[in-house]
Write a protein that holds these residues in place. Structure first.
Motif, mmCIF file in Angstrom:
data_model
loop_
_atom_site.group_PDB
_atom_site.id
_atom_site.type_symbol
_atom_site.label_atom_id
_atom_site.label_comp_id
_atom_site.label_asym_id
_atom_site.label_seq_id
_atom_site.Cartn_x
_atom_site.Cartn_y
_atom_site.Cartn_z
ATOM 1 N N UNK A 1 0.801 -1.228 0.000
ATOM 2 C CA UNK A 1 0.000 0.000 0.000
ATOM 3 C C UNK A 1 0.835 1.281 0.000
ATOM 4 N N UNK A 2 1.923 1.272 0.754
ATOM 5 C CA UNK A 2 2.676 2.516 0.924
ATOM 6 C C UNK A 2 3.092 3.152 -0.401
ATOM 7 N N UNK A 3 3.771 2.403 -1.295
ATOM 8 C CA UNK A 3 4.187 3.053 -2.542
ATOM 9 C C UNK A 3 3.008 3.446 -3.438
ATOM 10 N N UNK A 4 1.888 2.722 -3.328
ATOM 11 C CA UNK A 4 0.731 3.092 -4.143
ATOM 12 C C UNK A 4 0.148 4.421 -3.673
ATOM 13 N N UNK A 5 0.161 4.633 -2.346
ATOM 14 C CA UNK A 5 -0.437 5.855 -1.814
ATOM 15 C C UNK A 5 0.508 7.037 -1.915
ATOM 16 N N UNK A 6 1.794 6.754 -1.788
ATOM 17 C CA UNK A 6 2.757 7.858 -1.868
ATOM 18 C C UNK A 6 3.446 7.783 -3.219
ATOM 19 N N UNK A 7 2.907 8.525 -4.192
ATOM 20 C CA UNK A 7 3.429 8.408 -5.558
ATOM 21 C C UNK A 7 4.908 8.761 -5.631
ATOM 22 N N UNK A 8 5.351 9.647 -4.729
ATOM 23 C CA UNK A 8 6.779 10.002 -4.773
ATOM 24 C C UNK A 8 7.638 8.760 -4.534
ATOM 25 N N UNK B 1 10.953 4.905 -6.258
ATOM 26 C CA UNK B 1 12.079 4.465 -5.437
ATOM 27 C C UNK B 1 11.706 3.313 -4.528
ATOM 28 N N UNK B 2 10.606 2.590 -4.864
ATOM 29 C CA UNK B 2 10.136 1.638 -3.862
ATOM 30 C C UNK B 2 11.135 0.508 -3.610
ATOM 31 N N UNK B 3 11.857 0.096 -4.676
ATOM 32 C CA UNK B 3 12.827 -0.978 -4.444
ATOM 33 C C UNK B 3 13.940 -0.490 -3.543
ATOM 34 N N UNK B 4 14.361 0.761 -3.792
ATOM 35 C CA UNK B 4 15.396 1.362 -2.946
ATOM 36 C C UNK B 4 14.900 1.442 -1.509
ATOM 37 N N UNK B 5 13.660 1.929 -1.364
ATOM 38 C CA UNK B 5 13.087 2.104 -0.030
ATOM 39 C C UNK B 5 13.042 0.776 0.724
ATOM 40 N N UNK B 6 12.506 -0.254 0.063
ATOM 41 C CA UNK B 6 12.333 -1.509 0.796
ATOM 42 C C UNK B 6 13.650 -2.232 1.004
ATOM 43 N N UNK B 7 14.610 -2.093 0.046
ATOM 44 C CA UNK B 7 15.911 -2.715 0.322
ATOM 45 C C UNK B 7 16.527 -2.054 1.542
ATOM 46 N N UNK B 8 16.417 -0.708 1.590
ATOM 47 C CA UNK B 8 16.962 0.006 2.751
ATOM 48 C C UNK B 8 16.284 -0.448 4.031
ATOM 49 N N UNK B 9 14.971 -0.571 3.959
ATOM 50 C CA UNK B 9 14.198 -0.967 5.137
ATOM 51 C C UNK B 9 14.598 -2.364 5.613
ATOM 52 N N UNK B 10 14.781 -3.268 4.648
ATOM 53 C CA UNK B 10 15.167 -4.641 5.018
ATOM 54 C C UNK B 10 16.537 -4.632 5.681
ATOM 55 N N UNK B 11 17.470 -3.831 5.130
ATOM 56 C CA UNK B 11 18.813 -3.792 5.720
ATOM 57 C C UNK B 11 18.743 -3.253 7.144
ATOM 58 N N UNK B 12 17.975 -2.150 7.327
ATOM 59 C CA UNK B 12 17.834 -1.588 8.672
ATOM 60 C C UNK B 12 17.216 -2.617 9.622
ATOM 61 N N UNK B 13 16.226 -3.325 9.107
ATOM 62 C CA UNK B 13 15.544 -4.329 9.913
ATOM 63 C C UNK B 13 16.508 -5.418 10.348
ATOM 64 N N UNK B 14 17.287 -5.919 9.393
ATOM 65 C CA UNK B 14 18.200 -7.020 9.719
ATOM 66 C C UNK B 14 19.262 -6.548 10.701
ATOM 67 N N UNK B 15 19.612 -5.247 10.616
ATOM 68 C CA UNK B 15 20.636 -4.737 11.528
ATOM 69 C C UNK B 15 20.083 -4.532 12.925
ATOM 70 N N UNK B 16 18.887 -3.918 13.014
ATOM 71 C CA UNK B 16 18.425 -3.462 14.320
ATOM 72 C C UNK B 16 17.289 -4.280 14.913
#
Lengths: 394, 258
Positions: free
Chosen positions: A347-354, A358-373
Motif C-alpha cells: 500500500x505505501x508506494x501506491x499511496x505515496x506516488x513520490x 524508489x520503492x525498491x530502494x526504499x524496501x531494500x533500505x528498510x530490510x537492511x535496517x531491519x536485519x541490523x536493528x
C-alpha cells in the motif's frame, strides 16, 4: 510458562477482549481512512500516526493484552477481524482504486504466507515467488481463453500448475543447501520471465488477456448492488481475495501449530540432528516448497482475473524480491508480521506516488535496517503454542 | 539371542587417507553402561556417527539387537531403537523445551498433512499425550524445569540443555542411548549432578544400555560397567575402569610415555 492464564484486566485495566475488539475496530477505521486518503499530506500524516502510535503503544503493554485476547477469546477475535475486513470492503464500496489496492495486498499476503512457510519455517528462501504467482495468472489466462473450465476450478488449476512446475525445481532445491538453493530459485525466476517474453503462444512481451472470475453464474466484472447503491466490481474480487487470504492464513497457522510445523522448524535449525530422530528431511522440504507454491499459484490466478491483462513485466525478479522482503520485514515465521508487512509493502508506494519510483530502494533500505536493528521482524514470532486456549497442567 | 545388544565387527571408516576407525571390534551387553574413551581423534565420535547412520562405514559390520544395521540411514537406525546426544549440544535453541523433546518423539507422531491441518481434535489428544510424557521425563531430572515446558531452550544454562537433550533421546523409548561427552562445557558441580541424573535414568529404565564418550575420568569411573579404549581408530584395551586405568598401553596412549 509460569502464569499464562488469561488475566482479568490488561492494558489500561481494561478486559483483554474489549482491548482486542477496540484494536480491530481502530485498525479497520485506520485502513479505511488510509485507503481513501487522497492528498500526499494526509497519507504522510497517517503514516506518521501509525509509526509513532505503533511505537508508543508497543511500549505500553498493549501487545501483551492483545496476545491475551487472541489466546483467551480466539473465536470472538477472529470473527471481529473478519467483520472488520468486510466493513472496510463495503465502506469502500464505489471506490475502484482503493479496492484494487486492498485486493492486491490480500493476494500478496497470501503469497507471502506461503513464502514464510518456505523461508521462515523451513529455511528455504524462494526468490521466484513472483514466477509462481505468474504461473497462476498465465494458467488463468490460457484456461479462460481456451476452455470452459469453471473459473473457481481455474484458481485450483493455478495452484496445481505452480506446484507441478515447482516439482521440476525440487530436485536442485532440496539437494542443495542454504545459499545454493536460493541461487537456484533466482535463476528460475529470471528464466521464467525470459521464457514468457520469447513465447508467442503466451503472448510474448505483450502478454495476454485474462477472462473474469465467475462464481455460480455471477460475473465478477459486473457491479454488485447493495441497498440500492451500485458498487465497484472490485468488491467481488476484494471479497474473494479476502476469503483466499483468510483461508491461507488459517491453513498456515494450523500448519505452524502442528507436528508438521515442528518438523519444518527442526529441519531448518539442524538437518543432521533431525535425521537422527527419524525426521524425513526431504519430505518436509518438498511439502513446504509445494505448500508455498500452491498458495502463490492460486493467488496469481485470481490476480490475473482481477487485472484482466497480464504481461511478463508484472512478474519480475524485483517483484519476487518485494515478496521476500515482506517476509523479512514482518518477521521470519511470524504470520501476523507477514500480514502487516504485506500491507506496508503493497500500500505505501501506491499511496505515496513520490515513493513509487524508489520503492525498491526504499524496501531494500528498510530490510537492511531491519536485519541490523530488529532481525526478528516487526512482529516477532512467539514460541509455538499448538492450541492457544490449552492450559496444560504444570 | 546373544547377550550383546550392539556389536561392531572389524568396523572401519576412512576419510581420504585418514583411518578414523581401523577394524574396530566391540560389544555392548544389554543393560550395561559402556565407557568409550581415548585421546582426541581416536575415533570415538566417528563410531557414534557410523552407528547412527550419519556416515556409512568403509568396511565391517554393525549388528544391533539381532539385526544387521550396517549403513542404514539415520532414520532407520533411530527407528531400530538407537538415540543419541551430540558433543556440541544440537538442540533447536529458539524452540521450547516441549518442542525439542517432541522432535525426539517423532516416530510416534502423525505427520500427515490431513491429520495436522484438518483433524485438530485428534492432534490435540496427541499433543496432550506428548506433553504428559515429556513433562514426566523432565520432572525426573528437575521439577522446576518441568514447570517451564514452553520456554525456549536457548534461555537455559548448559546443564539444563544437556538434560533436555537426554530427554529428547529418551522419549522415543530407545534400547540404546549414545551420550557424546555429556560433561562438555560444564562445571565440576554440574557434571556431578548430571552423573546422578544418568544413574537415575538407568535405575528407572533397567533394560536401557548406554554408551558414553567422556574425557572426565571421574565420570567414567563412577558410571561405567565396562570400558573400551580407542587409539587411532583401534581398540587398545578393554575391561573395568580399574583394569584399563592400570594398563600401561592406555597410559602411553594418553601420556605419550614409552
Amino acid at each position: 510458562m509460569t502464569d499464562k492464564t488469561t488475566p482479568k484486566s490488561g492494558w489500561l485495566g481494561l478486559p483483554p477482549l474489549a482491548v482486542g475488539l477496540g484494536a480491530v475496530a481502530a485498525t479497520a477505521v485506520y485502513g479505511w481512512l488510509f485507503l481513501l486518503a487522497e492528498s500526499e499530506i494526509a497519507v504522510l500524516g497517517l503514516v506518521a500516526l501509525a509509526a509513532l502510535g505503533g511505537w508508543a503503544l508497543g511500549r505500553t503493554g498493549l501487545p501483551d493484552t492483545l496476545d491475551a485476547a487472541m489466546r483467551g477469546h480466539g473465536r470472538s477475535m477472529n470473527g471481529a477481524i473478519l467483520l472488520g475486513l468486510l466493513a472496510v470492503i463495503f465502506l469502500l464500496g464505489e471506490e475502484h482504486f482503493p479496492l484494487l489496492m486492498l485486493t492486491t495486498m490480500l493476494l500478496y499476503m497470501t503469497v507471502a504466507l506461503g513464502l514464510n512457510v518456505q523461508f521462515g519455517l523451513t529455511g528455504m528462501v524462494n526468490f521466484a515467488g513472483a514466477a509462481f504467482f505468474g504461473m497462476g495468472a498465465y494458467t488463468a489466462a490460457v484456461l479462460t481463453a481456451h476452455s470452459a473450465v469453471p473459473p473457481l476450478l481455474i484458481l485450483v488449476a493455478g495452484g496445481v500448475i505452480a506446484a507441478a512446475i515447482g516439482f521440476l525445481l525440487i530436485v536442485p532445491v532440496v539437494r542443495t543447501a542454504g545459499h545454493y538453493s536460493a541461487v537456484v530459485t533466482i535463476a528460475f525466476g529470471v528464466l521464467f520471465k525470459t521464457f514468457l517474453e520469447v513465447n508467442d503462444v503466451l503472448g510474448g512481451p505483450q502478454g495476454l488477456m485474462v477472462g473474469p472470475m465467475k462464481l455460480f453464474g455471477w460475473d465478477f466484472n459486473s457491479s454488485p448492488v447493495l441497498l440500492g447503491v451500485e458498487m465497484s466490481f472490485y468488491v467481488n474480487y476484494a471479497l474473494l481475495g479476502g476469503g483466499l487470504a483468510v483461508l491461507a492464513f488459517v491453513l498456515t497457522q494450523r500448519l505452524e501449530r502442528s507436528w508438521l510445523g515442528l518438523t519444518l522448524d527442526s529441519v531448518r535449525l539442524d538437518e543432521t540432528a533431525s535425521a537422527c530422530f527419524g525426521l524425513n528431511v526431504v519430505r518436509a522440504k518438498v511439502l513446504a516448497f509445494t505448500f508455498g507454491n500452491v498458495l502463490a499459484g492460486v493467488a496469481g490466478a485470481l490476480y490475473g482475473m482481477m487485472i484482466s491483462f497480464i504481461a511478463p513485466n508484472s512478474f519480475t525478479f524485483a517483484d519476487s524480491l518485494l515478496m521476500v522482503s515482506i517476509v523479512l520485514l514482518g518477521g521470519l515465521g511470524s504470520l501476523w508480521g507477514t500480514a502487516l508487512a504485506a500491507a506496508i509493502v503493497v500500500l505505501l508506494p501506491e499511496k505515496l506516488q513520490i515513493l513509487q519510483e524508489y520503492r525498491f530502494l526504499l524496501f531494500s533500505g528498510l530490510v537492511i535496517l531491519m536485519l541490523l536493528f530488529r532481525p526478528q521482524g516487526l512482529l516477532p514470532r512467539k514460541v509455538r503454542s499448538y492450541f492457544p486456549s490449552w492450559r496444560p497442567q504444570q | 539371542m546373544s547377550d550383546a545388544l550392539l556389536e561392531f565387527e572389524g568396523l572401519g571408516k576412512s576419510f581420504g587417507g585418514v583411518r578414523a576407525l581401523d577394524g574396530l571390534d566391540m560389544r555392548v551387553k544389554r543393560g550395561e553402561i559402556l565407557g568409550l574413551i581415548g585421546p582426541n581423534g581416536s575415533g570415538k565420535t566417528t563410531s557414534f556417527n557410523v552407528v547412527t547412520g550419519i556416515y556409512s562405514p568403509s568396511q565391517g559390520r554393525v549388528r544391533f539387537d539381532g539385526q544387521d544395521i550396517t549403513g542404514l540411514s539415520a532414520r532407520k537406525v533411530y527407528e531400530a531403537g538407537i538415540a543419541r546426544t551430540f558433543q556440541r549440544s544440537r538442540l533447536c535453541l529458539p524452540l521450547s523445551i516441549f518442542d525439542n523433546i517432541m522432535i525426539g518423539n517423532h516416530a510416534r507422531l502423525d505427520n500427515g498433512l490431513w491429520f495436522n491441518l484438518i483433524r485438530r481434535g485428534a492432534l490435540r489428544r496427541q499433543v496432550e499425550e506428548g506433553y504428559d510424557k515429556a513433562r514426566e521425563l523432565v520432572a525426573g531430572f528437575s521439577r522446576e524445569l518441568a514447570g517451564r515446558m514452553f520456554e525456549p531452550v536457548g534461555a537455559l544454562p548448559m546443564i539444563e540443555r544437556r538434560r533436555i537433550e537426554i530427554c529428547r533421546a529418551l522419549v522415543s523409548g530407545p534400547k540404546l542411548l549414545l551420550l557424546d561427552e555429556p560433561s562438555a562445557g560444564m562445571t565440576h558441580d554440574e557434571t556431578a549432578q548430571l552423573m546422578d541424573d544418568i544413574l537415575a535414568v538407568r535405575d528407572r529404565m533397567d533394560d536401557l544400555s548406554i554408551i558414553i564418550i567422556e574425557h572426565e575420568m571421574g565420570v567414567i569411573e563412577r558410571l561405567t560397567d565396562h570400558c573400551v579404549v580407542l587409539s587411532y581408530g583401534r581398540k587398545i584395551s578393554e575391561g573395568s575402569y580399574a583394569q584399563i586405568a592400570a594398563d600401561p598401553e592406555v597410559q602411553s596412549a594418553y601420556l605419550g610415555v614409552d
